[in-house]
Design an enzyme around this catalytic site. Sequence first.
Site, PDB file in Angstrom:
ATOM      1  N   HIS A 191       0.815  -1.210   0.000  1.00 26.92           N
ATOM      2  CA  HIS A 191       0.000   0.000   0.000  1.00 26.92           C
ATOM      3  C   HIS A 191       0.852   1.266   0.000  1.00 26.92           C
ATOM      4  CE1 HIS A 191      -3.725   2.235   0.657  1.00 26.92           C
ATOM      5  NE2 HIS A 191      -3.114   2.931   1.585  1.00 26.92           N
ATOM      6  N   HIS A 227      -9.805   3.274   0.077  1.00 23.58           N
ATOM      7  CA  HIS A 227      -9.902   2.793   1.454  1.00 23.58           C
ATOM      8  C   HIS A 227     -10.759   1.540   1.444  1.00 23.58           C
ATOM      9  CE1 HIS A 227      -9.216   4.350   5.759  1.00 23.58           C
ATOM     10  NE2 HIS A 227      -8.075   4.404   5.103  1.00 23.58           N
TER      11      HIS A 227
END
Length: 749
Positions: free
Chosen positions: A55, A104
């Site tokens: 990420h 998200h």
Amino acid sequence: MTLDTVKHAAETPDVKLPWAELGLKEDEYARVREILGRRPTGAELAMYSVMWSEHCSYKSSKVHLKQFGEKVPENDAMLVGIGENAGVVDVGQGYAVTFKVESHNHPSYVEPYQGAATGVGGIVRDIIAMGARPVAVVDPLRMGDAHHPDTKRVLPGVVAGIGGYGNCLGLPNIGGELVFDACYQGNPLVNAGAIGVMRHEDIHLAKASGPGNKVILYGARTGGDGIGGASILASETFDDSKPSKRPAVQVGDPFQEKLLIECTLEAFAEKLVVGIQDLGAAGLSCATSELASNGSGGMRVELDDVPLRDSTLTPEEILMSESQERMCAVVEPEKVERFLAICEKWDVIATVVGEVTDGDRLEIFWHGEQIVDVDPRTVAHDGPVYERPYARPSWQDALQADDANKLARPANAAELREQVLKLVAAPNQAAKSWVTDQYDRFVQGNTVLAQPEDSGMIRINEETGLGVAIATDGNGRFAKLDPYTGAQLALAESYRNVAASGAKPLAISDCLNFGSPEDPDVMWQFAEAIRGLADGCLELGTPVTGGNVSLYNQTGEAAIHPTPVVAVLGVIDDVARRTPIAFEEEGQLLYLLGDTREEFGGSAWSQVVHGHLGGLPPKVDLAREKLLAEILISASRDGMIDAAHDLSDGGLVQAVTESCLRGGKGARLVVPDGLDAFTFLFSESAGRAVVSVPRSEELRFTDMCGARGLPVTRVGVVDGEALDVQGEFTLPLSELRTAHEETIPGLFA
């Protein structure tokens, strides 16, 4: 228990550390040891594990993403490009606009409300960190099957989280999408975007320069929520056999964020800040290492001075925590007192936690002992880079050969009418007002266009009418059939949506959502999508200002459809000249711009009527998209059209239905020569729009299209209280409205 200091680590090389549990591979851990010349301390291991996660480090995607910088030249509007918190473009009159879209996804599946809320909070802090005042947010969403019980858990929570956080911040939500597909059942996509406005001279960057300058952590206290958070959650596939990741989801406080915004902007206005970084994924690990590595020196941090909500947190947990509403500023010593006074005025906790040094190391201390001694670049920028193996999937040819153009079509006018009703009532095509009504779309008083318009539009200068528009688009079904073309179709649709509202497209941001990079099929999809997007941006002249990669959207062997979401930002000189989608004036003529072909691969019709995915997606002609955009922008500016709607998901009949219902006026349509009614209504050929033209402007408009070489076909007139396809069927607007508007409330209200 002995504190694991740098000295202790050097003296105890054989101590076993939980590198695998923190997401590092064996060779990555070996590389950390090689960089340090010893084993890491627990605190150093925590930093490397979050910063080298997929990420944060983009370790599987870097090799492909570099095409954006290599292929696509920056245009004159670009002020800040890839590599900063968000891109910045010049929109004229001394104004700059910053915008970005991020994911998200994983946190929102685990805890829908907080996952989505903190997604909004995080993207807004990226905008603040550039020096801008946030002015709007957007929310591209992908959910599982609309009828699945778990979708009823996830979607309402996500919508409540986005609305709850954005509404409390006082930011209008002006755009986005909601798409349902079973492929997202275990991996819903919650992408969040934001736009901010500033003057050119107010741009700020994330760097720590000037030895002796103080490092100030301000905002909320650091807690145990979000330890590992997005950095770890989003860096592996979901697996039911693993422990719950619920504690890793961050908890948001929008009222604290609102104070943080005002506090930060006041500090900017007084020129108190040398460098700034928000604390998002990887928390303090990210903020300290990125500020130090982007600056001209090193940094020394006293971790004891970090304000805590939980006094039992270990140094590792403090460094990994992704507690929300926190930022890190670098401030000259003589300005510290004033900076702290502004924070106190806004009731924002602020603490000097360190200073910039004249060395080249990031040094962190705890209880007087050194627990971190690293080159910050090795943490923030020199993580692993993987050239993952990829290959065209063995099933791709069979999927493309399963031609949607050969599916059974309606046998008569009654079936055609029935399929139109079925299409406009399907969850993906149905009205999304149940979602958007939970958002404040008009707070601040500068919203010019918002859902369900083609693009959201915000006025940024009351006196001149200067405004910006943004659209986000992405069709995972097209990308599954052909990821290269699918990515270009996403770009083209977003570009077209901005132009249809009258704004000139300037630049893009992207959010690239894919399955596991360890699967060669997925990596092929990713590589092809990047190649398609880079080639498309080159042809359209829209540079990539930044974006986000979200991988591991996969449960077991089941990956999502490749879903590149593209946000296009455009500028309009005077928002009074914008073009809405609504048909409002009886007697206006309806014109179809572009070519209509038999193109049903990945179409809404093939999905809704046949539950089918196969064939090839529509062809892309980016030169035609540019021409169409120029015509739409000119016609809007010069008052030749009163409404425009791009043709995409659901084809002409979907666009006309939406425009009729939006304006409360019906339409009489005539099937053009050379087309059958079915293709005319349902084709999803790209590069098309439908416009309503005042009769007084017909000649001027058609002459312009003819002179520029854009196909233009008169297909009807705004008239009555029904959708009347002459020679085929009539659908009263009341019946269309019921079908279109009752689906989503029926499923989720």
